[in-house]
Design a protein around this motif. Structure first.
Motif, PDB file in Angstrom:
ATOM      1  N   SER A  31      59.342  42.059  49.513  1.00 30.37           N
ATOM      2  CA  SER A  31      59.758  43.387  49.953  1.00 30.37           C
ATOM      3  C   SER A  31      58.796  44.467  49.495  1.00 30.37           C
ATOM      4  CB  SER A  31      61.149  43.707  49.419  1.00 30.37           C
ATOM      5  OG  SER A  31      61.088  44.017  48.047  1.00 30.37           O
ATOM      6  N   ALA A  32      58.727  45.536  50.253  1.00 27.87           N
ATOM      7  CA  ALA A  32      57.861  46.663  49.904  1.00 27.87           C
ATOM      8  C   ALA A  32      58.209  47.174  48.507  1.00 27.87           C
ATOM      9  CB  ALA A  32      58.021  47.780  50.926  1.00 27.87           C
ATOM     10  N   LYS A  33      59.476  47.215  48.234  1.00 25.63           N
ATOM     11  CA  LYS A  33      59.949  47.653  46.919  1.00 25.63           C
ATOM     12  C   LYS A  33      59.322  46.816  45.810  1.00 25.63           C
ATOM     13  CE  LYS A  33      63.061  50.713  45.899  1.00 25.63           C
ATOM     14  NZ  LYS A  33      63.674  51.843  46.573  1.00 25.63           N
ATOM     15  N   THR A  34      59.395  45.538  46.013  1.00 24.47           N
ATOM     16  CA  THR A  34      58.875  44.624  44.998  1.00 24.47           C
ATOM     17  C   THR A  34      57.362  44.711  44.897  1.00 24.47           C
ATOM     18  OG1 THR A  34      60.735  43.149  45.336  1.00 24.47           O
ATOM     19  CG2 THR A  34      58.787  42.203  44.312  1.00 24.47           C
ATOM     20  N   ILE A  35      56.694  44.940  46.016  1.00 22.13           N
ATOM     21  CA  ILE A  35      55.240  45.088  45.991  1.00 22.13           C
ATOM     22  C   ILE A  35      54.859  46.297  45.148  1.00 22.13           C
ATOM     23  CG2 ILE A  35      53.199  45.612  47.391  1.00 22.13           C
ATOM     24  CD1 ILE A  35      54.550  43.984  49.664  1.00 22.13           C
ATOM     25  N   ARG A  36      55.550  47.402  45.351  1.00 26.42           N
ATOM     26  CA  ARG A  36      55.279  48.602  44.538  1.00 26.42           C
ATOM     27  C   ARG A  36      55.549  48.296  43.069  1.00 26.42           C
ATOM     28  NH1 ARG A  36      58.658  51.259  48.242  1.00 26.42           N
ATOM     29  NH2 ARG A  36      57.421  51.849  50.064  1.00 26.42           N
ATOM     30  N   TYR A  37      56.624  47.581  42.852  1.00 25.34           N
ATOM     31  CA  TYR A  37      56.958  47.211  41.472  1.00 25.34           C
ATOM     32  C   TYR A  37      55.851  46.361  40.853  1.00 25.34           C
ATOM     33  CZ  TYR A  37      59.196  44.634  37.694  1.00 25.34           C
ATOM     34  OH  TYR A  37      59.463  44.042  36.499  1.00 25.34           O
ATOM     35  N   TYR A  38      55.381  45.372  41.577  1.00 27.64           N
ATOM     36  CA  TYR A  38      54.306  44.514  41.082  1.00 27.64           C
ATOM     37  C   TYR A  38      53.063  45.341  40.767  1.00 27.64           C
ATOM     38  CZ  TYR A  38      56.777  40.156  42.187  1.00 27.64           C
ATOM     39  OH  TYR A  38      57.655  39.111  42.216  1.00 27.64           O
ATOM     40  N   GLU A  39      52.794  46.307  41.620  1.00 28.12           N
ATOM     41  CA  GLU A  39      51.643  47.159  41.347  1.00 28.12           C
ATOM     42  C   GLU A  39      51.874  47.940  40.059  1.00 28.12           C
ATOM     43  OE1 GLU A  39      49.395  50.038  44.328  1.00 28.12           O
ATOM     44  OE2 GLU A  39      50.730  51.144  43.004  1.00 28.12           O
ATOM     45  N   ILE A  41      53.517  47.228  37.465  1.00 25.47           N
ATOM     46  CA  ILE A  41      53.423  46.456  36.218  1.00 25.47           C
ATOM     47  C   ILE A  41      52.101  45.707  36.108  1.00 25.47           C
ATOM     48  CG2 ILE A  41      55.921  46.194  36.004  1.00 25.47           C
ATOM     49  CD1 ILE A  41      55.581  43.321  37.014  1.00 25.47           C
ATOM     50  N   GLY A  42      51.207  45.962  37.057  1.00 28.06           N
ATOM     51  CA  GLY A  42      49.870  45.404  36.929  1.00 28.06           C
ATOM     52  C   GLY A  42      49.691  44.007  37.488  1.00 28.06           C
ATOM     53  N   LEU A  43      50.697  43.515  38.191  1.00 27.96           N
ATOM     54  CA  LEU A  43      50.584  42.187  38.788  1.00 27.96           C
ATOM     55  C   LEU A  43      49.656  42.252  39.998  1.00 27.96           C
ATOM     56  CD1 LEU A  43      51.783  39.721  37.659  1.00 27.96           C
ATOM     57  CD2 LEU A  43      53.830  40.052  38.998  1.00 27.96           C
ATOM     58  N   LEU A  44      49.740  43.349  40.693  1.00 25.00           N
ATOM     59  CA  LEU A  44      48.810  43.625  41.779  1.00 25.00           C
ATOM     60  C   LEU A  44      47.939  44.789  41.330  1.00 25.00           C
ATOM     61  CD1 LEU A  44      51.084  43.556  44.968  1.00 25.00           C
ATOM     62  CD2 LEU A  44      49.223  41.987  44.435  1.00 25.00           C
ATOM     63  N   PRO A  45      46.661  44.788  41.718  1.00 20.51           N
ATOM     64  CA  PRO A  45      45.804  45.930  41.376  1.00 20.51           C
ATOM     65  C   PRO A  45      46.287  47.168  42.129  1.00 20.51           C
ATOM     66  CG  PRO A  45      44.696  44.472  42.911  1.00 20.51           C
ATOM     67  CD  PRO A  45      45.951  43.772  42.512  1.00 20.51           C
ATOM     68  N   PRO A  46      46.028  48.345  41.586  1.00 21.75           N
ATOM     69  CA  PRO A  46      46.420  49.582  42.260  1.00 21.75           C
ATOM     70  C   PRO A  46      45.797  49.625  43.643  1.00 21.75           C
ATOM     71  CG  PRO A  46      45.613  50.044  40.042  1.00 21.75           C
ATOM     72  CD  PRO A  46      45.347  48.590  40.309  1.00 21.75           C
ATOM     73  N   ALA A  47      46.599  49.757  44.657  1.00 15.97           N
ATOM     74  CA  ALA A  47      46.074  49.769  46.020  1.00 15.97           C
ATOM     75  C   ALA A  47      45.346  51.082  46.264  1.00 15.97           C
ATOM     76  CB  ALA A  47      47.230  49.611  47.007  1.00 15.97           C
ATOM     77  N   SER A  48      44.348  50.996  47.097  1.00  8.29           N
ATOM     78  CA  SER A  48      43.676  52.238  47.484  1.00  8.29           C
ATOM     79  C   SER A  48      44.607  52.997  48.430  1.00  8.29           C
ATOM     80  CB  SER A  48      42.355  51.917  48.161  1.00  8.29           C
ATOM     81  OG  SER A  48      42.577  51.094  49.288  1.00  8.29           O
ATOM     82  N   ARG A  49      44.309  54.262  48.621  1.00  6.26           N
ATOM     83  CA  ARG A  49      45.185  55.095  49.429  1.00  6.26           C
ATOM     84  C   ARG A  49      44.430  55.671  50.609  1.00  6.26           C
ATOM     85  NH1 ARG A  49      50.337  55.886  46.959  1.00  6.26           N
ATOM     86  NH2 ARG A  49      50.242  54.784  44.966  1.00  6.26           N
ATOM     87  N   SER A  50      45.097  55.795  51.722  1.00  3.84           N
ATOM     88  CA  SER A  50      44.486  56.476  52.856  1.00  3.84           C
ATOM     89  C   SER A  50      44.780  57.970  52.729  1.00  3.84           C
ATOM     90  CB  SER A  50      45.039  55.919  54.165  1.00  3.84           C
ATOM     91  OG  SER A  50      46.436  55.983  54.171  1.00  3.84           O
ATOM     92  N   ALA A  51      44.260  58.734  53.651  1.00  5.20           N
ATOM     93  CA  ALA A  51      44.319  60.193  53.536  1.00  5.20           C
ATOM     94  C   ALA A  51      45.751  60.702  53.322  1.00  5.20           C
ATOM     95  CB  ALA A  51      43.715  60.831  54.778  1.00  5.20           C
ATOM     96  N   ASN A  52      46.704  60.050  53.945  1.00  9.27           N
ATOM     97  CA  ASN A  52      48.088  60.531  53.836  1.00  9.27           C
ATOM     98  C   ASN A  52      48.796  60.063  52.572  1.00  9.27           C
ATOM     99  OD1 ASN A  52      48.360  57.854  54.391  1.00  9.27           O
ATOM    100  ND2 ASN A  52      49.021  58.159  56.501  1.00  9.27           N
TER     101      ASN A  52
END
Lengths: 159, 159
Positions: A31-39, A41-52
């Motif tokens: 789930s998107a929720k869990t993906i954000r959570y993983y980010e 806590i450092g399980l996933l690297p910080p995602a890059s962001r687009s302009a918005n």
DNA sequence: CCTTGACCTTCCTGTGCATGGAAGGTTTAT
DNA sequence: ATAAACCTTCCATGCACAGGAAGGTCAAGG
């Protein structure tokens, strides 16, 4: 000529590759929720962001997410998964380290299985001795109340 | 003189029956912290207080705590223990209700055992296939990464 | 009398692993 | 113009406690 083709290809792939969190969620089953959570806590690297401000994920994130998913499915803690991920990414790792981690985890699992099986045996015995009718007499409650028989619940006192 | 002695004795006896949380903790093997927590969530009735605000427990509380301990030792959730306690105190209960609760719990335990055993089998297999030496090659990581076996070939992409 | 230390009190935070929701900004389609 | 489907952050919840801060209470001893 050749260089331009490569550049074009790179640009095209580059443009096609990024995905928003929703797509990554769909592709991974997490789930998107869990993906954000993983980010977080450092399980996933910080995602890059687009302009918005939206997160932009790459295929590598999808691979990582699938790795995490499988490891979690095998019962590894998030902390262990972090360790496994770092080993995965380390070309200089030794498989003995991975194996040791797996074995420690197996021991943990074995302990939990044993605990649960002990509980199960006691419950099974109690359930068999309980009539399960409309009367109030019940060896299950009697045992929990500490009536007569000494039941070994597995968790001994420590005082 | 005499009356005062008797009064003193009575007060002393009265004072002897109740115990503070520390003594209850020692007698039960449940930490003071946990006892307060149990009270806060209704597993234990609100303890009476002495003049200084200290909780005063009776033997009945000790019995209840032991009941809770045994039930928790068998893996029942706090919610289930609440239910079991109410059945225990209800003279009009039917043992079938207790048994049903126990059986539901056993099913839950069985599910968890099955899950853990599945994990254990997979881990065992992976660990056996991993050399566990100083080289980086490791079927455990390969599997987590989704290297070989049943990995969908991704031919159903849709963007 | 005062201090020490062992009690006791409440309140807040943290643990593991997410999940749910509020409040709000953005994009796309109608 | 507006709805819907996205996305964002932040806060709360659940389980079953454990740890600790800040402070009140009590018995013994110098």
């Amino acid at each position: 000529m050749h260089g331009r083709f490569i550049l074009h290809t790179v640009i095209k792939l580059w443009g096609t590759r990024g995905m928003n969190i929703g797509k990554l969620a769909k592709n991974s089953g997490v789930s998107a929720k869990t993906i954000r959570y993983y980010e977080s806590i450092g399980l996933l690297p910080p995602a890059s962001r687009s302009a918005n401000g939206y997160r932009v994920f790459e295929d590598s994130d999808l691979q990582t997410l699938r790795f995490i998913q499988r490891a979690r499915g095998l019962g590894f803690s998030v902390k262990d998964v972090l360790h496994l991920l770092s080993l995965w990414r380390d070309p200089g790792r030794s498989s003995s380290e991975v194996k040791a981690l797996a074995r420690r985890h197996m021991e943990h699992i074995d302990t939990r299985i044993d605990d649960l099986q002990t509980m199960r045996r006691v419950l099974d015995d109690l359930a068999h001795r309980c009539h399960g009718d409309s009367h109030p007499e019940c060896p299950i409650l009697d045992t929990l109340a500490g009536a007569n028989a000494n039941v070994d619940t597995g968790s001994e006192e420590k005082s």
